[in-house]
Design a protein around this motif. Sequence first.
Motif, PDB file in Angstrom:
ATOM      1  N   SER A 162      23.086 -18.858   0.055  1.00 28.45           N
ATOM      2  CA  SER A 162      22.140 -18.524  -1.009  1.00 28.45           C
ATOM      3  C   SER A 162      21.831 -19.766  -1.821  1.00 28.45           C
ATOM      4  O   SER A 162      22.654 -20.665  -1.960  1.00 28.45           O
ATOM      5  CB  SER A 162      22.739 -17.456  -1.926  1.00 28.45           C
TER       6      SER A 162
ATOM      7  N   ARG B  10      26.665 -15.441 -15.774  1.00 23.75           N
ATOM      8  CA  ARG B  10      25.470 -15.980 -16.420  1.00 23.75           C
ATOM      9  C   ARG B  10      25.369 -17.506 -16.341  1.00 23.75           C
ATOM     10  O   ARG B  10      24.900 -18.162 -17.267  1.00 23.75           O
ATOM     11  CB  ARG B  10      25.388 -15.512 -17.871  1.00 23.75           C
TER      12      ARG B  10
ATOM     13  N   ALA C 103      20.313 -21.133  -5.631  1.00 23.36           N
ATOM     14  CA  ALA C 103      20.156 -20.672  -7.007  1.00 23.36           C
ATOM     15  C   ALA C 103      19.902 -21.857  -7.934  1.00 23.36           C
ATOM     16  O   ALA C 103      20.328 -22.973  -7.663  1.00 23.36           O
ATOM     17  CB  ALA C 103      21.414 -19.935  -7.453  1.00 23.36           C
TER      18      ALA C 103
ATOM     19  N   ASP D  60      20.459 -17.690 -13.049  1.00 20.49           N
ATOM     20  CA  ASP D  60      19.680 -16.516 -13.434  1.00 20.49           C
ATOM     21  C   ASP D  60      19.123 -15.729 -12.265  1.00 20.49           C
ATOM     22  O   ASP D  60      18.756 -14.579 -12.419  1.00 20.49           O
ATOM     23  CB  ASP D  60      18.563 -16.908 -14.396  1.00 20.49           C
ATOM     24  N   ASN D  61      19.031 -16.313 -11.113  1.00 20.51           N
ATOM     25  CA  ASN D  61      18.558 -15.590  -9.930  1.00 20.51           C
ATOM     26  C   ASN D  61      18.952 -16.381  -8.696  1.00 20.51           C
ATOM     27  O   ASN D  61      19.418 -17.512  -8.802  1.00 20.51           O
ATOM     28  CB  ASN D  61      17.047 -15.365  -9.970  1.00 20.51           C
ATOM     29  N   TYR D  62      18.780 -15.789  -7.548  1.00 22.09           N
ATOM     30  CA  TYR D  62      19.096 -16.496  -6.306  1.00 22.09           C
ATOM     31  C   TYR D  62      18.255 -15.927  -5.180  1.00 22.09           C
ATOM     32  O   TYR D  62      17.672 -14.859  -5.299  1.00 22.09           O
ATOM     33  CB  TYR D  62      20.589 -16.399  -5.968  1.00 22.09           C
ATOM     34  N   ALA D  63      18.208 -16.688  -4.092  1.00 21.37           N
ATOM     35  CA  ALA D  63      17.530 -16.220  -2.884  1.00 21.37           C
ATOM     36  C   ALA D  63      18.448 -16.507  -1.707  1.00 21.37           C
ATOM     37  O   ALA D  63      19.100 -17.553  -1.655  1.00 21.37           O
ATOM     38  CB  ALA D  63      16.205 -16.951  -2.688  1.00 21.37           C
TER      39      ALA D  63
ATOM     40  N   ARG E  28      26.775 -15.054  -6.358  1.00 20.45           N
ATOM     41  CA  ARG E  28      26.771 -13.772  -7.083  1.00 20.45           C
ATOM     42  C   ARG E  28      27.753 -13.804  -8.249  1.00 20.45           C
ATOM     43  O   ARG E  28      27.476 -13.264  -9.317  1.00 20.45           O
ATOM     44  CB  ARG E  28      27.071 -12.622  -6.126  1.00 20.45           C
TER      45      ARG E  28
ATOM     46  N   MET F 140      26.208 -15.763 -10.980  1.00 20.95           N
ATOM     47  CA  MET F 140      25.166 -14.955 -11.605  1.00 20.95           C
ATOM     48  C   MET F 140      25.792 -13.947 -12.579  1.00 20.95           C
ATOM     49  O   MET F 140      25.292 -13.756 -13.685  1.00 20.95           O
ATOM     50  CB  MET F 140      24.350 -14.234 -10.540  1.00 20.95           C
TER      51      MET F 140
END
Length: 164
Positions: free
Chosen positions: A127, A109, A129, A112-115, A103, A106
């Motif tokens: 996570s 910058r 990314a 750009d996204n994560y799961a 996070r 992110m």
Amino acid sequence: MKSWCRWVLYTLLAALALSVTGCVTIKREKQVTVFADTSLKSVLNSAATALQKEDGLTLHIRYADTDTLERAVDTGARVDLLVLGGKSATPRGSYTFGSPAVRALMASRKVDNYANIAVGADGNAYSIAKPLSSKNYASAQTVVDFLLSKKGVHLLEANGFILE
């Protein structure tokens, strides 16, 4: 020249310009560089073996603690995929649940996204990314897709992780 011919010509020229400048990579790389938290070593080693068999994809994995890997990415290390952990400040199921390191990257910058992929027995959230500096986005997505597939979920569960 008819308008549809011009449209086709301009489209082909635009695609050529994008591929030459490196904005779009047409060729999919067969190697993915991964920075991963040491806690996920057994899962990712098994995933690397499976991906090599299924797709011919080779994972080059650097294992270390999350803080070390976060600092490396923050200072410019180039990597295709990050799998980091840590205690989430928010409860499971909330929008902001996940690895605090991911996070933070992110927010700055760097990704750009994560799961969120799993929660360890110790309560750490893990996570995954893709950093913005990666030029190997498609192959990195193959690894993400694998970890979120039934095979990846089975590997995580077999190694004591709870799915997120």
